[in-house]
Scaffold this active site. Structure first.
Site, PDB file in Angstrom:
ATOM      1  CB  CYS A  15      11.859  33.380  15.984  1.00 25.97           C
ATOM      2  SG  CYS A  15      12.692  33.902  17.494  1.00 25.97           S
ATOM      3  NE  ARG A  21      12.696  36.112  13.220  1.00 24.58           N
ATOM      4  CZ  ARG A  21      12.930  35.118  12.386  1.00 24.58           C
ATOM      5  NH1 ARG A  21      12.251  35.057  11.256  1.00 24.58           N
ATOM      6  NH2 ARG A  21      13.811  34.184  12.663  1.00 24.58           N
ATOM      7  CG  ASP A 130      16.573  36.348  11.307  1.00 20.75           C
ATOM      8  OD1 ASP A 130      16.648  37.217  12.194  1.00 20.75           O
ATOM      9  OD2 ASP A 130      17.257  35.301  11.307  1.00 20.75           O
TER      10      ASP A 130
HETATM   11  P1  4NP Z   1      15.413  35.352  15.879  1.00 20.57           P
HETATM   12  O1  4NP Z   1      16.732  35.961  15.175  1.00 20.57           O
HETATM   13  O2  4NP Z   1      15.237  33.964  15.322  1.00 20.57           O
HETATM   14  O3  4NP Z   1      14.326  36.283  15.446  1.00 20.57           O
HETATM   15  O4  4NP Z   1      15.683  35.368  17.368  1.00 20.57           O
HETATM   16  C1  4NP Z   1      17.988  35.331  15.213  1.00 20.57           C
HETATM   17  C2  4NP Z   1      18.748  35.381  16.362  1.00 20.57           C
HETATM   18  C3  4NP Z   1      19.993  34.772  16.391  1.00 20.57           C
HETATM   19  C4  4NP Z   1      20.464  34.116  15.272  1.00 20.57           C
HETATM   20  C5  4NP Z   1      19.691  34.052  14.127  1.00 20.57           C
HETATM   21  C6  4NP Z   1      18.443  34.658  14.094  1.00 20.57           C
HETATM   22  N1  4NP Z   1      21.758  33.516  15.294  1.00 20.57           N
HETATM   23  O5  4NP Z   1      22.168  32.976  14.272  1.00 20.57           O
HETATM   24  O6  4NP Z   1      22.416  33.533  16.350  1.00 20.57           O
END
Ligand code: 4NP
Length: 158
Positions: A15, A21, A130
């Site tokens: 991800c 995710r 997300d």
């Molecule tokens: P992930 O979600 O890609 O599912 O782990 C996110 C986690 C952190 C961030 C964005 C999406 N962030 O901008 O820090």
């Protein structure tokens, strides 16, 4: 549907941050494979480096725990060149992740690369949304998606 393989499956879930995710996907897959007695390797990572070394988001840890899976031991890492040959399959959680993975794939890439939901009949081409900026219901929806994918992967790899 995955192509037939002769080697042990090694699945990488990707991800953006590797805290929401993809740790859920790794946890769901580890649990489903263990339950089915399927021997595979699993890991997860992010296309970005924001959360390298960090545990999963507390909401991901809580959601997985509610379904009997402990993902608190996982730590964030960023996608690396080695991953494209170390893993037989690389699964992107959404279209932006997929674009970024394909953009940086080295010439000797051997892994099959697709969206995770491509393995679920009727969900091909779908993203896993997300949940980072939303409420708990987003994490619940992510868990439902990754669990459906884990179930489909076990069936296809068994
Ligand atoms: P992930 O979600 O890609 O599912 O782990 C996110 C986690 C952190 C961030 C964005 C999406 N962030 O901008 O820090």
């Amino acid at each position: 549907m995955l192509s037939a393989m002769s080697e042990k499956p090694a699945l990488l879930f990707v991800c953006l941050g590797n805290i929401c995710r993809s740790p859920l996907a790794e946890g769901a897959m580890r649990a489903a494979a263990q339950k089915a007695g399927l021997e595979i390797e699993t890991d997860s990572c992010g296309t970005a480096a924001y959360h390298v070394g960090n545990p999963p988001d507390p909401r991901s840890i809580e959601t997985a725990a509610r379904y009997g899976t402990d993902i608190s031991d996982l730590r964030g890492r960023q996608l690396s060149d080695d991953d494209f040959t170390r893993f037989t399959h690389i699964f992107a959680m959404d279209h932006e992740n997929l674009r970024n993975i394909l953009k940086r794939a080295p010439h000797d890439t051997s892994a099959q690369i697709c969206l995770l939901m491509d393995v679920v009949e009727g969900r091909e081409g779908n993203a896993i949304a997300d949940p980072y900026y939303g409420g708990d219901e987003g994490f619940e929806a992510s868990w439902a998606d990754v669990s459906a994918a884990a179930k489909a992967l076990v069936a296809q790899l068994s």
